[in-house]
Design a protein around this motif. Structure first.
Motif, PDB file in Angstrom:
ATOM      1  N   ARG A  10       0.862  -1.184   0.000  1.00  0.00           N
ATOM      2  CA  ARG A  10       0.000   0.000   0.000  1.00  0.00           C
ATOM      3  C   ARG A  10       0.897   1.231   0.000  1.00  0.00           C
ATOM      4  O   ARG A  10       1.941   1.244   0.628  1.00  0.00           O
ATOM      5  N   PHE A  11       0.448   2.248  -0.699  1.00  0.00           N
ATOM      6  CA  PHE A  11       1.219   3.478  -0.813  1.00  0.00           C
ATOM      7  C   PHE A  11       0.382   4.667  -0.379  1.00  0.00           C
ATOM      8  O   PHE A  11      -0.830   4.692  -0.626  1.00  0.00           O
ATOM      9  N   PRO A  12       1.027   5.676   0.227  1.00  0.00           N
ATOM     10  CA  PRO A  12       0.290   6.907   0.516  1.00  0.00           C
ATOM     11  C   PRO A  12      -0.229   7.495  -0.794  1.00  0.00           C
ATOM     12  O   PRO A  12       0.480   7.503  -1.802  1.00  0.00           O
ATOM     13  N   PHE A  13      -1.452   7.934  -0.781  1.00  0.00           N
ATOM     14  CA  PHE A  13      -2.085   8.466  -1.992  1.00  0.00           C
ATOM     15  C   PHE A  13      -3.247   9.333  -1.548  1.00  0.00           C
ATOM     16  O   PHE A  13      -4.169   8.850  -0.904  1.00  0.00           O
ATOM     17  N   ILE A  14      -3.189  10.606  -1.841  1.00  0.00           N
ATOM     18  CA  ILE A  14      -4.254  11.514  -1.424  1.00  0.00           C
ATOM     19  C   ILE A  14      -5.114  11.878  -2.631  1.00  0.00           C
ATOM     20  O   ILE A  14      -4.603  12.360  -3.644  1.00  0.00           O
ATOM     21  N   ALA A  15      -6.403  11.602  -2.532  1.00  0.00           N
ATOM     22  CA  ALA A  15      -7.333  11.901  -3.622  1.00  0.00           C
ATOM     23  C   ALA A  15      -8.745  12.014  -3.051  1.00  0.00           C
ATOM     24  O   ALA A  15      -9.061  11.426  -2.018  1.00  0.00           O
ATOM     25  N   ILE A  16      -9.572  12.739  -3.743  1.00  0.00           N
ATOM     26  CA  ILE A  16     -10.986  12.849  -3.371  1.00  0.00           C
ATOM     27  C   ILE A  16     -11.691  11.546  -3.747  1.00  0.00           C
ATOM     28  O   ILE A  16     -11.434  10.986  -4.816  1.00  0.00           O
ATOM     29  N   ALA A  17     -12.555  11.081  -2.877  1.00  0.00           N
ATOM     30  CA  ALA A  17     -13.297   9.847  -3.143  1.00  0.00           C
ATOM     31  C   ALA A  17     -14.797  10.093  -3.013  1.00  0.00           C
ATOM     32  O   ALA A  17     -15.236  10.888  -2.190  1.00  0.00           O
ATOM     33  N   GLU A  18     -15.529   9.393  -3.836  1.00  0.00           N
ATOM     34  CA  GLU A  18     -16.990   9.380  -3.730  1.00  0.00           C
ATOM     35  C   GLU A  18     -17.388   7.929  -3.518  1.00  0.00           C
ATOM     36  O   GLU A  18     -17.073   7.075  -4.340  1.00  0.00           O
ATOM     37  N   ILE A  19     -18.024   7.657  -2.393  1.00  0.00           N
ATOM     38  CA  ILE A  19     -18.477   6.297  -2.090  1.00  0.00           C
ATOM     39  C   ILE A  19     -19.991   6.284  -2.175  1.00  0.00           C
ATOM     40  O   ILE A  19     -20.661   7.086  -1.531  1.00  0.00           O
ATOM     41  N   VAL A  33      -6.471   7.800   1.341  1.00  0.00           N
ATOM     42  CA  VAL A  33      -5.174   8.135   1.933  1.00  0.00           C
ATOM     43  C   VAL A  33      -4.116   7.065   1.653  1.00  0.00           C
ATOM     44  O   VAL A  33      -2.931   7.336   1.707  1.00  0.00           O
ATOM     45  N   LYS A  34      -4.548   5.834   1.350  1.00  0.00           N
ATOM     46  CA  LYS A  34      -3.627   4.767   0.956  1.00  0.00           C
ATOM     47  C   LYS A  34      -4.290   3.965  -0.151  1.00  0.00           C
ATOM     48  O   LYS A  34      -5.503   3.797  -0.174  1.00  0.00           O
ATOM     49  N   ILE A  35      -3.426   3.441  -1.048  1.00  0.00           N
ATOM     50  CA  ILE A  35      -3.979   2.697  -2.182  1.00  0.00           C
ATOM     51  C   ILE A  35      -3.060   1.532  -2.527  1.00  0.00           C
ATOM     52  O   ILE A  35      -1.850   1.594  -2.308  1.00  0.00           O
TER      53      ILE A  35
END
Length: 107
Positions: A10-19, A33-35
């Motif tokens: 898993r890597f740090p990854f900041i993005a907007i999410a829509e669930i 925050v992680k992907i």
């Protein structure tokens, strides 16, 4: 509570999410925050029941990843871990690009 060992890094990854949850609607104010290749951790203002099926859309770099996912675990004070289920080919290719960039940034 037991946690599954991640199959992929898993890597740090900041993005907007829509669930989008069929029973409770959407969860606004969420962000990845992680992907990893198999899923992600999303900071959410509220959690969902484990094993819930959802649709997730991740927005980063003017691109949109979309897939179905299952709630693998929930942390009541920070968010949910999602396991990707059905990932269309276009989204899978985009995910691989993001993971490559994230792995290079983590070095």
């Amino acid at each position: 509570m037991e946690y599954a060992i991640p199959r992929n890094p898993r890597f740090p990854f900041i993005a907007i999410a829509e669930i989008i949850h069929p029973e409770s609607g959407g969860i606004p104010g969420s962000r990845v925050v992680k992907i990893s290749l198999n899923g992600c951790f999303v900071d959410t203002p509220k959690t969902l029941p484990i094993d819930s099926e959802v649709v997730i859309k991740i927005f980063a770099e003017s691109e949109c990843f979309a897939a179905t996912a299952k709630v693998a675990y929930a942390n009541s004070n920070s968010g949910v871990g999602l396991a990707f289920r059905d990932v269309p080919p276009k989204s899978a290719a985009l995910l691989r690009q993001w993971l490559l960039k994230a792995s290079e940034a983590a070095k």
